[in-house]
Design a protein around this motif. Structure first.
Motif, PDB file in Angstrom:
ATOM      1  N   ASN A  36     -22.058   9.462  -2.129  1.00 59.58           N
ATOM      2  CA  ASN A  36     -21.013   8.941  -0.892  1.00 59.58           C
ATOM      3  C   ASN A  36     -21.335   7.441  -0.357  1.00 59.58           C
ATOM      4  OD1 ASN A  36     -19.253  10.726   1.049  1.00 59.58           O
ATOM      5  ND2 ASN A  36     -20.265   9.101   2.251  1.00 59.58           N
ATOM      6  N   ILE A  71     -29.133  21.771   4.229  1.00 61.45           N
ATOM      7  CA  ILE A  71     -27.931  21.862   3.343  1.00 61.45           C
ATOM      8  C   ILE A  71     -26.725  22.568   4.101  1.00 61.45           C
ATOM      9  CG2 ILE A  71     -29.265  22.682   1.407  1.00 61.45           C
ATOM     10  CD1 ILE A  71     -28.600  25.489   1.739  1.00 61.45           C
ATOM     11  N   GLU A  72     -26.974  22.621   5.564  1.00 61.53           N
ATOM     12  CA  GLU A  72     -26.208  23.002   6.540  1.00 61.53           C
ATOM     13  C   GLU A  72     -25.446  22.249   7.250  1.00 61.53           C
ATOM     14  OE1 GLU A  72     -24.303  25.769   6.510  1.00 61.53           O
ATOM     15  OE2 GLU A  72     -23.188  25.406   8.480  1.00 61.53           O
ATOM     16  N   ILE A  74     -25.378  18.646   7.596  1.00 62.13           N
ATOM     17  CA  ILE A  74     -25.596  17.389   6.769  1.00 62.13           C
ATOM     18  C   ILE A  74     -25.936  16.164   7.644  1.00 62.13           C
ATOM     19  CG2 ILE A  74     -24.207  16.075   5.206  1.00 62.13           C
ATOM     20  CD1 ILE A  74     -24.376  18.536   3.922  1.00 62.13           C
ATOM     21  N   PRO A  75     -26.985  15.566   7.370  1.00 57.57           N
ATOM     22  CA  PRO A  75     -26.904  14.184   8.162  1.00 57.57           C
ATOM     23  C   PRO A  75     -25.710  13.411   8.431  1.00 57.57           C
ATOM     24  CG  PRO A  75     -28.560  14.200   6.512  1.00 57.57           C
ATOM     25  CD  PRO A  75     -27.473  15.194   6.274  1.00 57.57           C
ATOM     26  N   ASN A  76     -25.737  12.389   9.489  1.00 54.11           N
ATOM     27  CA  ASN A  76     -24.644  11.687   9.901  1.00 54.11           C
ATOM     28  C   ASN A  76     -24.647  10.417   8.961  1.00 54.11           C
ATOM     29  OD1 ASN A  76     -24.083   8.809  11.489  1.00 54.11           O
ATOM     30  ND2 ASN A  76     -22.915  10.491  12.296  1.00 54.11           N
ATOM     31  N   GLY A  77     -25.723   9.927   8.334  1.00 58.47           N
ATOM     32  CA  GLY A  77     -25.536   8.672   7.498  1.00 58.47           C
ATOM     33  C   GLY A  77     -26.004   7.611   8.221  1.00 58.47           C
ATOM     34  N   GLU A 155     -29.358  13.265  14.038  1.00 66.35           N
ATOM     35  CA  GLU A 155     -27.862  12.646  13.812  1.00 66.35           C
ATOM     36  C   GLU A 155     -27.273  12.516  15.049  1.00 66.35           C
ATOM     37  OE1 GLU A 155     -28.985  15.789  13.277  1.00 66.35           O
ATOM     38  OE2 GLU A 155     -28.052  16.723  14.810  1.00 66.35           O
TER      39      GLU A 155
ATOM     40  N   ALA B  91     -22.948  15.051  13.378  1.00 67.47           N
ATOM     41  CA  ALA B  91     -23.629  15.532  11.832  1.00 67.47           C
ATOM     42  C   ALA B  91     -22.634  15.823  10.959  1.00 67.47           C
ATOM     43  CB  ALA B  91     -24.068  16.869  12.110  1.00 67.47           C
ATOM     44  N   GLY B  92     -22.921  15.891   9.702  1.00 72.10           N
ATOM     45  CA  GLY B  92     -21.775  15.843   8.448  1.00 72.10           C
ATOM     46  C   GLY B  92     -21.214  14.691   8.032  1.00 72.10           C
ATOM     47  N   MET B  93     -21.349  13.406   8.716  1.00 74.36           N
ATOM     48  CA  MET B  93     -20.597  12.408   8.223  1.00 74.36           C
ATOM     49  C   MET B  93     -20.993  11.925   6.793  1.00 74.36           C
ATOM     50  SD  MET B  93     -18.410  12.230  10.609  1.00 74.36           S
ATOM     51  CE  MET B  93     -17.680  10.596  10.704  1.00 74.36           C
ATOM     52  N   ALA B  94     -22.356  11.987   6.655  1.00 70.30           N
ATOM     53  CA  ALA B  94     -22.792  11.411   5.229  1.00 70.30           C
ATOM     54  C   ALA B  94     -22.309  11.930   3.914  1.00 70.30           C
ATOM     55  CB  ALA B  94     -24.549  11.604   5.216  1.00 70.30           C
ATOM     56  N   ILE B  95     -21.617  12.943   4.052  1.00 64.87           N
ATOM     57  CA  ILE B  95     -21.036  13.569   2.903  1.00 64.87           C
ATOM     58  C   ILE B  95     -19.665  14.009   3.161  1.00 64.87           C
ATOM     59  CG2 ILE B  95     -21.076  15.254   0.731  1.00 64.87           C
ATOM     60  CD1 ILE B  95     -24.072  15.412   1.448  1.00 64.87           C
ATOM     61  N   GLN B  96     -18.598  13.214   2.689  1.00 63.26           N
ATOM     62  CA  GLN B  96     -17.251  13.723   2.593  1.00 63.26           C
ATOM     63  C   GLN B  96     -16.819  15.179   2.122  1.00 63.26           C
ATOM     64  OE1 GLN B  96     -15.167  12.000   5.003  1.00 63.26           O
ATOM     65  NE2 GLN B  96     -17.098  11.095   5.158  1.00 63.26           N
ATOM     66  N   ILE B  99     -16.304  16.040  -1.746  1.00 58.10           N
ATOM     67  CA  ILE B  99     -16.661  14.743  -2.710  1.00 58.10           C
ATOM     68  C   ILE B  99     -17.060  15.217  -4.143  1.00 58.10           C
ATOM     69  CG2 ILE B  99     -19.203  15.244  -1.801  1.00 58.10           C
ATOM     70  CD1 ILE B  99     -19.553  12.271  -1.981  1.00 58.10           C
ATOM     71  N   ASP B 100     -17.434  16.377  -4.640  1.00 56.00           N
ATOM     72  CA  ASP B 100     -17.851  16.466  -5.943  1.00 56.00           C
ATOM     73  C   ASP B 100     -16.768  17.254  -6.579  1.00 56.00           C
ATOM     74  OD1 ASP B 100     -18.657  18.644  -4.646  1.00 56.00           O
ATOM     75  OD2 ASP B 100     -20.432  18.779  -5.622  1.00 56.00           O
ATOM     76  N   LEU B 191     -23.301  24.557   3.987  1.00 56.85           N
ATOM     77  CA  LEU B 191     -22.015  23.881   4.444  1.00 56.85           C
ATOM     78  C   LEU B 191     -20.948  23.506   3.299  1.00 56.85           C
ATOM     79  CD1 LEU B 191     -20.663  22.856   7.237  1.00 56.85           C
ATOM     80  CD2 LEU B 191     -21.295  20.645   6.352  1.00 56.85           C
ATOM     81  N   LEU B 192     -21.555  22.708   2.441  1.00 52.73           N
ATOM     82  CA  LEU B 192     -20.567  22.116   1.195  1.00 52.73           C
ATOM     83  C   LEU B 192     -19.875  23.387   0.418  1.00 52.73           C
ATOM     84  CD1 LEU B 192     -22.426  19.095   0.429  1.00 52.73           C
ATOM     85  CD2 LEU B 192     -20.564  19.116   1.768  1.00 52.73           C
TER      86      LEU B 192
END
Lengths: 363, 518
Positions: A36, A71-72, A74-77, A155, B91-96, B99-100, B191-192
């Motif tokens: 990403n 895995i649930e 997900i970090p903010n980035g 996050e 949270a969650g912004m690091a992977i759209q 994506i895959d 999540l994904l």
């Protein structure tokens, strides 16, 4: 210096799941974070330690917490923008590059995402050459580099800065913060100079991971004996082949303590292996005799695809090969054994290098 | 007497069976699968009912295991445009999302993706309160651009309040008719993978509707009007047809499961190995408590990673059409095969290729075609080839067995006559009648289930209490799905402590299964 593209990241992630020795979390989420980030910001510059100016500020980046949470949730980035700002404020210096703390699992990937996002180089070295569960289990610690000041960021934007009297205290306090902050946080600790990285880091580990990943990928494409390639690259030993017949676990103090029983197939028929794991695989015994122990690497891989199997996905009936890979020599010093040897993990055995155990098996 | 119809759509054949109350097969048929799928279903339904001499009212249940949804994803056809909502920001912004995914599938399915503040921590605490204003804005922006909505909130398997609220707002703004998939209703933690399943599920709504209505209509055309209608899920249990319109993703890949369940029923074995020998390959599966043992590997559907569980199968390159090559004293078998062309190419059918079936005929294991056409094969060679074949079977069985103790082996599939009568490690070898329609039978006898997966903190309640709570919820879910309460059993309990985390958090997964209410 060279650039890491998507293909390189795929290979490193696969190699990292082998070096994770069952722990370190599935690199899949970390890999997607890295992908990403480079799709958004372009490829990452990988530099070897020898390219670093001696006085440059090199800061590790890692995730701490439960792999199942990452895995649930997900970090903010953006976590490391906050984290590095915190450190730069205290140390009064710009961060020159980031470096992995461990080569195994999800933490091999986080620094790639960070380097891409912040536009800084990634150092081709780490502090474990594998995965370990605690913060003081790094070669940086062996050489007396303090973990503090340590930054913990979640996050949500919360930032905690720790200044602890020992590295073990950093581990203990950080783990409590981690739970309160939601069980998956980003951390930065063991800030170093370029000189210190050259002396204490395990050089070339990302490139090593990439080679391992390539060998596993090729295993799926070619019909040659890919296990041989993998053993060549890692200087490893095939310890066993069989199917998992029992997995038992219990928890104490936040760590999985488990046993995995494997009964032999093909040339190992009539033999059995038992692997003691906490989050990582720690001791492998064949028919009651120890054939490998921590800090050497004990890796369980799928018999057909050679894809590494994590302790969380050990399941009855899975057909696997067990590999033993020598750890880096820094772990084989008295302080290294004290920090990560079998006794630290609560097993009453002396550490013997895998090369010697293998020679004994053959003799 | 009451009857059930079971239909299974496979890659090559569409099979149908009718069973009576006692589970006996009273009619069965195999028809070729057609490209539109319904052609095969109609033919099988018509054919099997023709064999049956009972009133149509006596047919009380009809079950369909089909590939409609899988085909739609693989061919990218008839998929709806989906508005994607992920709740959990920051949270969650690091992977759209997506994506895959393969690029063409993303283009087909969605260009409307929104991150909204909200979501939960692993212990059920809110990350942030749900940002309802942002949600409303998102749904307004989707107006006229999407045909379905998929909502995924962080840790919704622990707390689904934010997903539920989002569904209400979606209906308020986009209308009551818009299909909305909530991720916690179809998949578990991760999540994904859960989001992927939710998006695909939403995209499949139209296909699901067509399938459900099409099956109902096919039944009505044959005069079957009073039957309750169900679709098969990938875990070997059923969904009623209205439910199947809302959750089509759960019907993906139910075929192998039906086959193993059918074999279990035919043989009367609750714990056994199943060897399904086809034309080109054979699959070894494991029956545990009447259900297939599940694989632990992430499953990809049309190039998209999901966290669905599929049966654990070990494939061998051995089937009835496998080529047998003789080179001096060396004999090899497979993996090349003449496949479905066996009836033209095998020696016993007048062809010119030496196949595994020819060896079986030469050794007297099978009575097929013209045995005089294989009389010239030296007995020694035939025996050697058979030893090679049995070695393959032996290895496959060894690799799936959990203990050294012998277990029953159930043989199904058209090629199973290749297998001899003794195999090391098998306590007995069962060759049930009707083995060639095990799949459709698996559909006809399927049960209903309820499943839950939660993270419990064992600091606040005891492990026993947590287990009991999980079992109660799973049982309730099974009853909701149509199970007779007195028949519900807990068939699976999985309990995995969360690693690297103090506080004794553990993830508990429970599945309950029961017979359909009469």
């Amino acid at each position: 210096m060279r650039l890491l593209d998507e293909q390189a990241i795929e290979h490193i992630a696969l190699g990292a799941s082998l070096l994770g020795t069952g722990g370190g979390g599935d690199p899949h989420v970390g890999k997607l974070m890295a992908l990403n980030a480079i799709r958004k910001h372009g490829p990452v510059k990988l530099v070897s330690p020898s390219e670093l100016p001696d006085d440059a500020l090199i800061v590790p980046s890692a995730m701490m917490g439960a792999p199942i949470v990452i895995i649930e949730k997900i970090p903010n980035g953006q976590e490391f923008i906050t984290a590095f700002q915190g450190l730069e404020g205290i140390l009064n210096k710009k961060v020159y590059a980031t470096i992995p703390i461990e080569a195994g699992g999800v933490n091999s990937m986080i620094p790639i995402a960070v380097a891409a996002q912040l536009g800084i180089p990634l150092v081709d070295a780490d502090g474990m050459g594998r995965a370990f569960p605690e913060l003081q289990m790094v070669t940086y610690h062996l050489d007396g580099i303090p973990a503090s000041p340590m930054v913990i960021v979640d996050e949500k934007g919360n930032r905690v800065i720790l200044n602890t009297i020992t590295n073990n205290w950093a581990e203990e306090i950080a783990r409590v913060c981690t739970v309160t902050m939601g069980a998956s946080v980003m951390i930065s600790l063991y800030s170093m100079t370029g000189r210190q990285v050259k002396d204490s880091g395990i050089s070339g580990i990302m490139t090593f991971s990439e080679l391992i990943g390539k060998a596993i990928t090729n295993a799926r494409k070619t019909n040659t004996d890919p296990l041989e390639d993998l053993l060549d690259i890692t200087k490893g030993y095939k310890l066993f082949q069989g199917k998992i017949t029992d997995v038992s676990r219990n928890i104490s103090g936040g760590f999985n303590r488990g046993l995995c029983a494997i009964s032999g197939l093909d040339e190992y028929t009539e033999q059995s292996m038992e692997i003691a794991f906490q989050n990582e695989n720690l001791i492998a015994s064949k028919d009651g005799t120890v054939v490998a122990s921590v800090p050497d690497l004990i890796c369980i891989i799928d018999v057909d695809t050679l894809i590494p199997v994590t302790t969380e996905t050990l399941k009855f009936g899975r057909r696997v090969v067990v590999l033993g890979i020598p750890c880096v020599s820094k772990w084989r010093t008295p302080k290294g054994i004290e920090t990560v040897g079998p006794r630290y993990f609560g097993y009453d055995i002396d550490y013997t290098p895998i090369e010697k155990l293998a020679a004994k098996q053959e003799g | 007497m009451e009857y059930r119809i079971g239909i299974d759509v496979g890659g090559t054949n569409t099979d149908a069976v009718v069973v009576d109350n006692s589970g006996a097969i009273v009619a069965s048929i195999k028809c070729p699968t057609t490209t539109d799928v319904f052609g095969g279903i109609n033919a099988a339904l018509h054919g099997v009912l023709e064999q049956l001499n009972v009133k149509k009212e006596a047919i009380t249940y009809a079950m369909l295991g089909t590939t409609h949804s899988t085909n739609a994803i693989v061919t990218r056809k008839d998929l709806l445009k989906v508005g994607v909502i992920r709740i959990g920001k920051p949270a969650g912004m690091a992977i759209q999302p997506m994506i895959d995914w393969p690029g063409d599938l993303v283009t087909t399915v969605s260009n409307q993706v929104f991150h909204v503040a909200g979501g939960h921590e692993f212990n059920g605490k809110e990350i942030f309160p749900l940002d309802e204003e942002a949600l409303k804005e998102a749904f307004k922006a989707m107006k006229g651009r999407v045909e379905a909505v998929a909502v995924t909130s962080i840790f919704s398997p622990v707390s689904f309040a934010h997903e539920d609220r989002a569904a209400a707002l979606a209906h308020e703004i986009l209308g009551d008719q818009i299909p909305v998939t909530l991720s916690h209703e179809i998949a578990s933690i991760g999540l994904l993978e859960r989001e992927n399943a939710a998006i695909l599920n939403a995209a499949l709504n139209k296909v699901a509707r067509t399938t459900a209505l099409g099956f109902k209509k096919a039944l009505e055309n044959e005069g079957v009007r009073s039957a309750k209608v169900y679709l098969c899920q990938n875990d070997g249990t059923l969904m009623n047809i209205d439910y199947s319109i809302d959750y089509p993703i759960l019907t993906i890949a139910c075929g192998p499961t039906n086959s193993i369940r059918g074999a279990s029923f035919l043989s009367g074995c609750d714990n056994a190995l199943v060897l399904d020998v086809g034309g080109t390959t054979s699959d070894v599966g494991v029956i545990r408590q009447g259900f297939p043992r599940e694989s632990s590997i992430a499953v990809e559907i049309g190039g998209v990673r999901t966290n669905f569980r599929m049966p654990d199968l070990h494939s061998l390159g051995l089937g009835g059409g496998s080529l047998v090559k003789v080179n001096g004293s060396h004999v090899s078998v497979g993996p090349e095969s003449v496949g479905y062309r066996i009836t033209e190419e095998a020696l016993v059918f007048g062809g010119s290729t030496l196949t595994a079936t020819d060896i079986a005929v030469r050794l007297g294991l099978a009575d097929l075609g013209d045995s005089s056409k294989v009389a010239h094969i030296p007995m020694e060679t035939a025996k050697e080839a058979h030893t090679v074949m049995m070695d393959m079977v032996q290895k496959g069985i060894d690799s799936m067995k959990l203990t050294k103790d012998p277990v029953p082996l159930v043989l199904v599939g058209g090629g199973s006559l290749l297998v001899g009568n003794t195999i090391e490690g098998a306590s007995e070898i069962l060759r049930p009648e009707n083995f060639s329609v095990a799949n459709a039978l698996g559909a006809a006898i399927a049960q209903v289930s309820g499943q839950i997966e939660r993270v419990y903190s064992l600091d606040s309640i005891s492990r026993e209490k947590a287990m009991e709570d999980a079992k109660n919820i799973a049982t309730e879910e099974a009853v909701k799905a149509g199970a007779a309460p007195e028949t519900v059993q807990i068939v699976e309990v999985d309990d995995i402590p969360l690693a690297y985390l103090p506080g004794n958090a553990t993830r508990i997964r429970v599945k309950a299964v029961g017979d359909l209410k009469r």
